[in-house]
Design an enzyme around this catalytic site. Structure first.
Site, PDB file in Angstrom:
ATOM      1  N   GLN A 201       0.810  -1.207   0.000  1.00 52.15           N
ATOM      2  CA  GLN A 201       0.000   0.000   0.000  1.00 52.15           C
ATOM      3  C   GLN A 201       0.855   1.275   0.000  1.00 52.15           C
ATOM      4  O   GLN A 201       0.353   2.352  -0.276  1.00 52.15           O
ATOM      5  CB  GLN A 201      -0.871  -0.038   1.249  1.00 52.15           C
ATOM      6  CG  GLN A 201      -2.270   0.455   1.134  1.00 52.15           C
ATOM      7  CD  GLN A 201      -3.047  -0.062  -0.055  1.00 52.15           C
ATOM      8  OE1 GLN A 201      -3.310   0.717  -0.961  1.00 52.15           O
ATOM      9  NE2 GLN A 201      -3.417  -1.319  -0.090  1.00 52.15           N
ATOM     10  N   CYS A 362     -10.198  -7.255   3.716  1.00 50.69           N
ATOM     11  CA  CYS A 362      -9.209  -8.265   4.132  1.00 50.69           C
ATOM     12  C   CYS A 362      -8.558  -7.869   5.450  1.00 50.69           C
ATOM     13  O   CYS A 362      -7.386  -8.178   5.682  1.00 50.69           O
ATOM     14  CB  CYS A 362      -8.123  -8.473   3.080  1.00 50.69           C
ATOM     15  SG  CYS A 362      -8.739  -9.104   1.540  1.00 50.69           S
TER      16      CYS A 362
HETATM   17  C1  LIG Z   1      -3.197  -5.662  -1.584  1.00 50.59           C
HETATM   18  C2  LIG Z   1      -2.458  -5.901  -0.332  1.00 50.59           C
HETATM   19  C3  LIG Z   1      -1.883  -7.151  -0.065  1.00 50.59           C
HETATM   20  C4  LIG Z   1      -2.027  -8.324  -0.985  1.00 50.59           C
HETATM   21  O1  LIG Z   1      -1.475  -8.097  -2.233  1.00 50.59           O
HETATM   22  P1  LIG Z   1      -1.649  -9.192  -3.391  1.00 50.59           P
HETATM   23  O2  LIG Z   1      -1.221  -8.477  -4.625  1.00 50.59           O
HETATM   24  O3  LIG Z   1      -3.107  -9.551  -3.406  1.00 50.59           O
HETATM   25  O4  LIG Z   1      -0.792 -10.349  -3.032  1.00 50.59           O
HETATM   26  C5  LIG Z   1      -1.179  -7.290   1.098  1.00 50.59           C
HETATM   27  N1  LIG Z   1      -1.037  -6.278   1.975  1.00 50.59           N
HETATM   28  C6  LIG Z   1      -1.583  -5.066   1.761  1.00 50.59           C
HETATM   29  C7  LIG Z   1      -1.383  -3.967   2.754  1.00 50.59           C
HETATM   30  C8  LIG Z   1      -2.318  -4.842   0.599  1.00 50.59           C
HETATM   31  O5  LIG Z   1      -2.863  -3.637   0.384  1.00 50.59           O
END
Ligand SMILES: *Cc1c(COP(=O)(O)O)cnc(C)c1O
Length: 404
Positions: A201, A362
């Site tokens: 992020q 998530c």
């Molecule tokens: C999107 C995200 C992930 C997962 O990334 P992927 O590309 O789906 O493996 C992990 N950590 C954070 C903070 C995210 O924003």
């Protein structure tokens, strides 16, 4: 100063309609959009030099290998890694985290401790729980406060001689909080623990310098930085990558194979079993070029303007509650309106062409903390505009009226 109208011309998708309305894309924290310059690189690969890398003596294979390895050097330079073999191509952040977690299986024992933060994405919680199950290590959590900031005094108290690893995201995807990773890395190192930072992020908004941070591992995904899905990188300090065993067996990661014994290839190939996402790796490099051409200082400044503006406009709407009000945050706004379910608002906004994320992002533990099922999340990138925010605010007011 960025010329946003010119920049928007680079993104073909921003000119399409959704449900008859001009698309407003505010789901950038889930995935970013891809500029034509990066799309062209992928098309060029499949049109002109699609071949497997590191094996063929023929010209196509050579061209593909060169482009793929040049992209690795671009990534190395971008993150200021000391060596290009400290950059491991992965399928993305989740893959990178699992690679490290798996490697630590052989380094941890019962009684060891791992610290994670309360602000983590599921991809940064589950692999550690699995690692603890395998090794008998214990998971500790740095708690957060009402603003969505980590409570650092509690972190200090969790560190001790049993702490082997600390995992924290640089920026929370659910709330936008920028975590003080400099402090966390310094304290963890003093306690003798290694640190992995999830940069999924942060990389869209800032340019991390892994040597200045002195971080042990740093991971990200290309698709959140204007690149394609299915590719990302793991940075690891050479000494750590040498210590970790390989993650997957297969072609490309070996030096010699017989049925008695196999010896592994050196870095970075030890961690890159099988045919990788070749065009993805090359496009990842092109995406970094694109972002660097705009300049991360200019990007951060403009995105902060969008954040401040959108926050002000949202706060004017009666019943809006914003979650995540940390002093240091990026252009992510998580909110709810009264007790309307986020999903209902998200559905109506979509009818008006506006893409936001709804749900737990998530990050269920964060939602549990606030005792809510989820939020509406609007996340901005440099190609978004204040006009779009105005349209979004008008649409949101309409949705709230319909649902109240
Ligand atoms: C999107 C995200 C992930 C997962 O990334 P992927 O590309 O789906 O493996 C992990 N950590 C954070 C903070 C995210 O924003």
């Amino acid at each position: 100063m960025l010329n946003i109208q010119e920049i928007r011309k680079d993104f073909p998708i921003l000119h399409r309609k959704v449900n008859g309305k001009a698309l407003i894309y505010f789901d950038n924290a889930a995935t970013s959009q891809t500029p034509q310059q990066v799309i062209d690189v992928i098309v060029d690969y499949y049109t002109n030099y699609n071949a497997n890398i590191h094996r063929g003596v023929h010209s196509l294979s050579q061209e593909a290998t060169d482009a793929y390895e040049q992209a690795r050097i671009k990534i190395q330079k971008h993150f200021n890694a000391k060596h290009s073999h400290e950059i491991i191509y992965t399928a993305g952040t989740t893959h990178g985290i699992n690679l490290v977690a798996n490697g630590f299986s052989s380094l941890l024992k019962k009684g060891d401790e791992i610290i994670v933060s309360a602000l983590e994405h599921h991809s940064n919680i589950v692999p550690w729980q699995m690692l603890c199950e395998r090794t008998g290590a214990t998971l500790k959590v740095i708690p957060m406060n009402e603003k969505g900031e980590l409570i650092l005094s509690e972190f200090d108290g969790l560190l001790n001689e049993h702490t082997k690893l600390v995992f924290v995201n640089h920026i929370s995807n659910a709330l936008g909080t920028i975590n003080p990773i400099e402090y966390i890395i310094e304290k963890a190192h003093k306690a003798g623990a290694a640190v992995l930072v999830d940069g999924a992020q942060s990389c869209p908004h800032l340019k991390p310098d892994v040597q200045a941070l002195d971080v042990d591992f740093y991971v990200c995904s290309a698709h959140k930085i204007c690149g394609p899905t299915g590719v990302g990188m793991l940075y690891g300090k050479e000494e750590w990558l040498k210590k970790l065993p390989p993650y997957q067996g297969g072609g490309e990661m070996i030096a010699e194979v017989s049925f008695e014994k196999t010896t592994y290839a050196g870095l970075p190939h030890k961690f890159e079993a099988g045919t990788p996402n070749i065009s993805g790796g090359i496009a990842f490099g092109a995406a970094l070029d694109y972002m660097n051409n705009l300049g991360f200082d200019a990007i951060a400044e403009y995105e902060n303007e969008l954040l401040v503006y959108a926050t002000e406009q949202l706060e004017k709407i009666e019943g809006v509650k914003i979650y995540g009000t940390a002093k240091e945050k990026t252009s992510v706004i998580s909110f709810n309106v009264n007790d309307i379910h986020p999903y209902d608002i998200g559905t109506i906004l979509d009818k008006m062409g506006i893409a936001v994320r709804t749900g737990h992002h998530c990050a269920q533990p964060i939602m549990d903390f606030y005792k809510i099922p989820g939020t509406i999340r609007a996340s901005f990138m440099f190609y978004n505009t204040k006009d779009e925010i105005d349209t979004f605010i008008t649409a949101l007011k309409k949705a709230v009226m319909m649902l109240s």
